[in-house]
Design a protein around this motif. Structure first.
Motif, PDB file in Angstrom:
ATOM      1  N   ASN A  19      45.796 -11.789 -10.513  1.00 18.50           N
ATOM      2  CA  ASN A  19      44.925 -11.477  -9.377  1.00 18.50           C
ATOM      3  C   ASN A  19      43.461 -11.848  -9.612  1.00 18.50           C
ATOM      4  O   ASN A  19      42.629 -11.638  -8.741  1.00 18.50           O
ATOM      5  CB  ASN A  19      45.029  -9.993  -9.023  1.00 18.50           C
ATOM      6  CG  ASN A  19      46.410  -9.626  -8.549  1.00 18.50           C
ATOM      7  OD1 ASN A  19      47.009 -10.360  -7.772  1.00 18.50           O
ATOM      8  ND2 ASN A  19      46.930  -8.510  -9.020  1.00 18.50           N
ATOM      9  N   LYS A  20      43.170 -12.338 -10.817  1.00 11.60           N
ATOM     10  CA  LYS A  20      41.806 -12.733 -11.198  1.00 11.60           C
ATOM     11  C   LYS A  20      40.800 -11.607 -10.975  1.00 11.60           C
ATOM     12  O   LYS A  20      39.745 -11.789 -10.380  1.00 11.60           O
ATOM     13  CB  LYS A  20      41.380 -13.987 -10.436  1.00 11.60           C
ATOM     14  CG  LYS A  20      42.269 -15.175 -10.729  1.00 11.60           C
ATOM     15  CD  LYS A  20      41.869 -16.367  -9.933  1.00 11.60           C
ATOM     16  CE  LYS A  20      42.846 -17.498 -10.221  1.00 11.60           C
ATOM     17  NZ  LYS A  20      42.670 -18.619  -9.336  1.00 11.60           N
ATOM     18  N   MET A  21      41.175 -10.424 -11.477  1.00 10.98           N
ATOM     19  CA  MET A  21      40.323  -9.244 -11.338  1.00 10.98           C
ATOM     20  C   MET A  21      40.157  -8.537 -12.671  1.00 10.98           C
ATOM     21  O   MET A  21      41.084  -8.497 -13.475  1.00 10.98           O
ATOM     22  CB  MET A  21      40.938  -8.269 -10.335  1.00 10.98           C
ATOM     23  CG  MET A  21      40.999  -8.791  -8.926  1.00 10.98           C
ATOM     24  SD  MET A  21      41.654  -7.552  -7.792  1.00 10.98           S
ATOM     25  CE  MET A  21      40.400  -6.312  -7.895  1.00 10.98           C
ATOM     26  N   VAL A  22      38.978  -7.963 -12.876  1.00  8.26           N
ATOM     27  CA  VAL A  22      38.745  -7.114 -14.039  1.00  8.26           C
ATOM     28  C   VAL A  22      39.362  -5.758 -13.721  1.00  8.26           C
ATOM     29  O   VAL A  22      39.062  -5.149 -12.698  1.00  8.26           O
ATOM     30  CB  VAL A  22      37.239  -6.968 -14.322  1.00  8.26           C
ATOM     31  CG1 VAL A  22      37.002  -5.983 -15.456  1.00  8.26           C
ATOM     32  CG2 VAL A  22      36.621  -8.318 -14.642  1.00  8.26           C
ATOM     33  N   THR A  23      40.257  -5.304 -14.583  1.00  9.90           N
ATOM     34  CA  THR A  23      40.926  -4.021 -14.360  1.00  9.90           C
ATOM     35  C   THR A  23      40.399  -2.913 -15.256  1.00  9.90           C
ATOM     36  O   THR A  23      40.616  -1.738 -14.979  1.00  9.90           O
ATOM     37  CB  THR A  23      42.446  -4.149 -14.568  1.00  9.90           C
ATOM     38  OG1 THR A  23      42.695  -4.620 -15.895  1.00  9.90           O
ATOM     39  CG2 THR A  23      43.052  -5.101 -13.558  1.00  9.90           C
ATOM     40  N   GLY A  24      39.718  -3.288 -16.324  1.00 11.17           N
ATOM     41  CA  GLY A  24      39.209  -2.271 -17.225  1.00 11.17           C
ATOM     42  C   GLY A  24      38.183  -2.814 -18.193  1.00 11.17           C
ATOM     43  O   GLY A  24      38.015  -4.023 -18.347  1.00 11.17           O
ATOM     44  N   ILE A  25      37.497  -1.892 -18.811  1.00  8.50           N
ATOM     45  CA  ILE A  25      36.509  -2.211 -19.843  1.00  8.50           C
ATOM     46  C   ILE A  25      37.057  -1.701 -21.166  1.00  8.50           C
ATOM     47  O   ILE A  25      37.471  -0.542 -21.263  1.00  8.50           O
ATOM     48  CB  ILE A  25      35.160  -1.536 -19.543  1.00  8.50           C
ATOM     49  CG1 ILE A  25      34.554  -2.141 -18.278  1.00  8.50           C
ATOM     50  CG2 ILE A  25      34.207  -1.658 -20.727  1.00  8.50           C
ATOM     51  CD1 ILE A  25      33.292  -1.451 -17.819  1.00  8.50           C
ATOM     52  N   ILE A  26      37.098  -2.561 -22.158  1.00  5.86           N
ATOM     53  CA  ILE A  26      37.508  -2.144 -23.491  1.00  5.86           C
ATOM     54  C   ILE A  26      36.263  -1.635 -24.191  1.00  5.86           C
ATOM     55  O   ILE A  26      35.307  -2.377 -24.410  1.00  5.86           O
ATOM     56  CB  ILE A  26      38.169  -3.290 -24.268  1.00  5.86           C
ATOM     57  CG1 ILE A  26      39.412  -3.778 -23.507  1.00  5.86           C
ATOM     58  CG2 ILE A  26      38.524  -2.843 -25.688  1.00  5.86           C
ATOM     59  CD1 ILE A  26      40.055  -5.008 -24.067  1.00  5.86           C
ATOM     60  N   ALA A  27      36.288  -0.346 -24.473  1.00  6.11           N
ATOM     61  CA  ALA A  27      35.124   0.325 -25.055  1.00  6.11           C
ATOM     62  C   ALA A  27      35.368   0.585 -26.525  1.00  6.11           C
ATOM     63  O   ALA A  27      36.452   0.988 -26.931  1.00  6.11           O
ATOM     64  CB  ALA A  27      34.869   1.646 -24.338  1.00  6.11           C
ATOM     65  N   LYS A  28      34.340   0.360 -27.304  1.00  7.80           N
ATOM     66  CA  LYS A  28      34.386   0.673 -28.731  1.00  7.80           C
ATOM     67  C   LYS A  28      33.520   1.905 -28.953  1.00  7.80           C
ATOM     68  O   LYS A  28      32.485   2.063 -28.320  1.00  7.80           O
ATOM     69  CB  LYS A  28      33.867  -0.496 -29.551  1.00  7.80           C
ATOM     70  CG  LYS A  28      34.027  -0.280 -31.053  1.00  7.80           C
ATOM     71  CD  LYS A  28      33.805  -1.545 -31.795  1.00  7.80           C
ATOM     72  CE  LYS A  28      35.170  -2.186 -31.936  1.00  7.80           C
ATOM     73  NZ  LYS A  28      35.213  -3.263 -32.890  1.00  7.80           N
ATOM     74  N   GLU A  29      33.968   2.747 -29.845  1.00  4.77           N
ATOM     75  CA  GLU A  29      33.233   3.957 -30.209  1.00  4.77           C
ATOM     76  C   GLU A  29      31.781   3.600 -30.534  1.00  4.77           C
ATOM     77  O   GLU A  29      31.516   2.601 -31.192  1.00  4.77           O
ATOM     78  CB  GLU A  29      33.923   4.581 -31.422  1.00  4.77           C
ATOM     79  CG  GLU A  29      33.343   5.870 -31.878  1.00  4.77           C
ATOM     80  CD  GLU A  29      34.090   6.403 -33.091  1.00  4.77           C
ATOM     81  OE1 GLU A  29      33.787   7.518 -33.480  1.00  4.77           O
ATOM     82  OE2 GLU A  29      34.954   5.711 -33.639  1.00  4.77           O
ATOM     83  N   ILE A  84      41.614  -8.014 -18.124  1.00  9.88           N
ATOM     84  CA  ILE A  84      41.662  -8.825 -16.917  1.00  9.88           C
ATOM     85  C   ILE A  84      43.095  -9.028 -16.467  1.00  9.88           C
ATOM     86  O   ILE A  84      43.977  -9.341 -17.274  1.00  9.88           O
ATOM     87  CB  ILE A  84      40.982 -10.188 -17.156  1.00  9.88           C
ATOM     88  CG1 ILE A  84      39.525  -9.967 -17.541  1.00  9.88           C
ATOM     89  CG2 ILE A  84      41.108 -11.098 -15.947  1.00  9.88           C
ATOM     90  CD1 ILE A  84      38.792 -11.200 -17.983  1.00  9.88           C
ATOM     91  N   ASP A  85      43.324  -8.862 -15.171  1.00 12.78           N
ATOM     92  CA  ASP A  85      44.607  -9.198 -14.538  1.00 12.78           C
ATOM     93  C   ASP A  85      44.487 -10.662 -14.128  1.00 12.78           C
ATOM     94  O   ASP A  85      43.838 -10.988 -13.140  1.00 12.78           O
ATOM     95  CB  ASP A  85      44.834  -8.301 -13.323  1.00 12.78           C
ATOM     96  CG  ASP A  85      46.117  -8.635 -12.571  1.00 12.78           C
ATOM     97  OD1 ASP A  85      46.693  -9.719 -12.785  1.00 12.78           O
ATOM     98  OD2 ASP A  85      46.526  -7.802 -11.740  1.00 12.78           O
ATOM     99  N   VAL A  86      45.088 -11.554 -14.918  1.00  9.62           N
ATOM    100  CA  VAL A  86      44.924 -12.989 -14.681  1.00  9.62           C
ATOM    101  C   VAL A  86      45.631 -13.445 -13.410  1.00  9.62           C
ATOM    102  O   VAL A  86      45.205 -14.415 -12.785  1.00  9.62           O
ATOM    103  CB  VAL A  86      45.382 -13.834 -15.890  1.00  9.62           C
ATOM    104  CG1 VAL A  86      44.461 -13.608 -17.071  1.00  9.62           C
ATOM    105  CG2 VAL A  86      46.814 -13.546 -16.268  1.00  9.62           C
TER     106      VAL A  86
END
Length: 77
Positions: free
Chosen positions: A31-41, A27-29
């Motif tokens: 701009n209060k926007m989700v910028t990416g998803i942290i993916a686990k294998e 999260i870009d705090v």
């Protein structure tokens, strides 16, 4: 949709192959926007907490429903 609703969802590529599961959000705090998803294998090692993590940019996400669907990657020569 809330972040807790995304946790554990399968992430699939444009071919329908599971490439991981949602572990967290980036999260870009400012701009209060989700910028990416942290993916686990998505393999058994990922489920045991030993899997590799990577960040998938939201630009790569095509749709979010029961699963997170990634956009088709165009090959460039």
């Amino acid at each position: 949709m809330h972040a807790k609703d995304l946790s554990g969802k399968d992430i699939v590529d444009s071919n329908g192959d599971t490439v991981g599961v949602v572990d967290d959000l980036e999260i870009d705090v400012t701009n209060k926007m989700v910028t990416g998803i942290i993916a686990k294998e998505g393999t058994i090692s990922g489920k045991l907490g030993m899997g590799e993590e990577r960040v998938i940019s939201m630009d790569m996400v095509d749709a979010i429903g029961d699963k997170v669907i990634l956009r088709r990657m165009e090959r460039r020569m």
